[in-house]
Design an enzyme around this catalytic site. Sequence first.
Site, mmCIF file in Angstrom:
data_model
loop_
_atom_site.group_PDB
_atom_site.id
_atom_site.type_symbol
_atom_site.label_atom_id
_atom_site.label_comp_id
_atom_site.label_asym_id
_atom_site.label_seq_id
_atom_site.Cartn_x
_atom_site.Cartn_y
_atom_site.Cartn_z
ATOM 1 N N LYS A 251 37.095 4.275 32.874
ATOM 2 C CA LYS A 251 35.670 4.507 32.990
ATOM 3 C C LYS A 251 35.426 5.660 33.968
ATOM 4 O O LYS A 251 36.318 6.068 34.678
ATOM 5 C CB LYS A 251 34.968 3.245 33.527
ATOM 6 C CG LYS A 251 35.018 2.082 32.561
ATOM 7 C CD LYS A 251 34.313 0.840 33.098
ATOM 8 C CE LYS A 251 33.021 1.109 33.781
ATOM 9 N NZ LYS A 251 32.041 1.890 33.002
ATOM 10 N N ASP B 129 28.509 -3.169 31.066
ATOM 11 C CA ASP B 129 28.858 -1.768 31.285
ATOM 12 C C ASP B 129 29.480 -1.207 30.011
ATOM 13 O O ASP B 129 29.826 -1.972 29.096
ATOM 14 C CB ASP B 129 29.869 -1.675 32.455
ATOM 15 C CG ASP B 129 29.799 -0.322 33.163
ATOM 16 O OD1 ASP B 129 29.326 0.663 32.548
ATOM 17 O OD2 ASP B 129 30.242 -0.240 34.317
ATOM 18 N N GLU C 149 30.274 1.277 39.715
ATOM 19 C CA GLU C 149 30.595 0.409 38.571
ATOM 20 C C GLU C 149 31.700 -0.580 38.954
ATOM 21 O O GLU C 149 31.676 -1.737 38.553
ATOM 22 C CB GLU C 149 31.035 1.252 37.385
ATOM 23 C CG GLU C 149 29.871 2.013 36.757
ATOM 24 C CD GLU C 149 30.291 2.995 35.666
ATOM 25 O OE1 GLU C 149 29.466 3.272 34.802
ATOM 26 O OE2 GLU C 149 31.430 3.487 35.687
#
Length: 232
Positions: free
Chosen positions: A112, A99, A121
Amino acid sequence: MNWSNPLFINSNWTSEISNREQKEVAAEQVAKEIKNGDVIGVGSGSTSFLAIHAIANRIEAEGLSILAIPTSHEVAMACARLNIPTTSLMAHKPNWAFDGADEIDANRRMIKGRGGALFAEKIVMASANKTFILVDPSKFVDRLGEKFPVPVEVDPRAIHLVETSLKRLGTEEIKLRNAIGKDGPIITEAGNLILDVRFNQIFDDFERKIKSIPGVIESGLFIGYNVEVISV
Ligand code: 5RP
């Protein structure tokens, strides 16, 4: 049989990719980790998008067989275009994942969710044994929250409750994230809203404290996950 619609086939990253060359180097590096038979969690964002392309090249060149678990429609579409078969967390546990990140500090604490995919995620990262974080030098910060707010995904019905509770944590600023290409707020893939929340200081227990507010689906704070940083 395959679809031949140009909208799909010609689809590219939605905007210009910042620090593209550095991101491409990190993408090539993570593609080297692929082994035949791997189930990999695939993060979202432009770096992950480049990594998916690098992985597709390896698959094609070496005839590898892998399964990808996408964390957004954007990545699922890229996998479909590149003939990378996908699966879900319901069917498989990822051997590993990769990621990007918006910010990462010296203790590998991350923000994030600029792309709005924080919920998927996080469940993919939490499910994987290990996650490679692909970052260009612009992502390293001395103080977490220095550049980016912390995104908080919220059920629309709880928006006032969450705002009130977040203020008690000592927020500097809370903004409802608005959409581009749609009037009004962004609606996540799970049908929720995103609050972008600025803090003066982010303590380690903030991820847990934010998550414990009723109505919060997930936050973009990623603290204490098993990650290996790939940077250039
Ligand atoms: C999306 C994310 C991305 O990983 C993060 O925003 C980094 O993006 P990019 O690779 O485009 O710089 O968290 O929700």
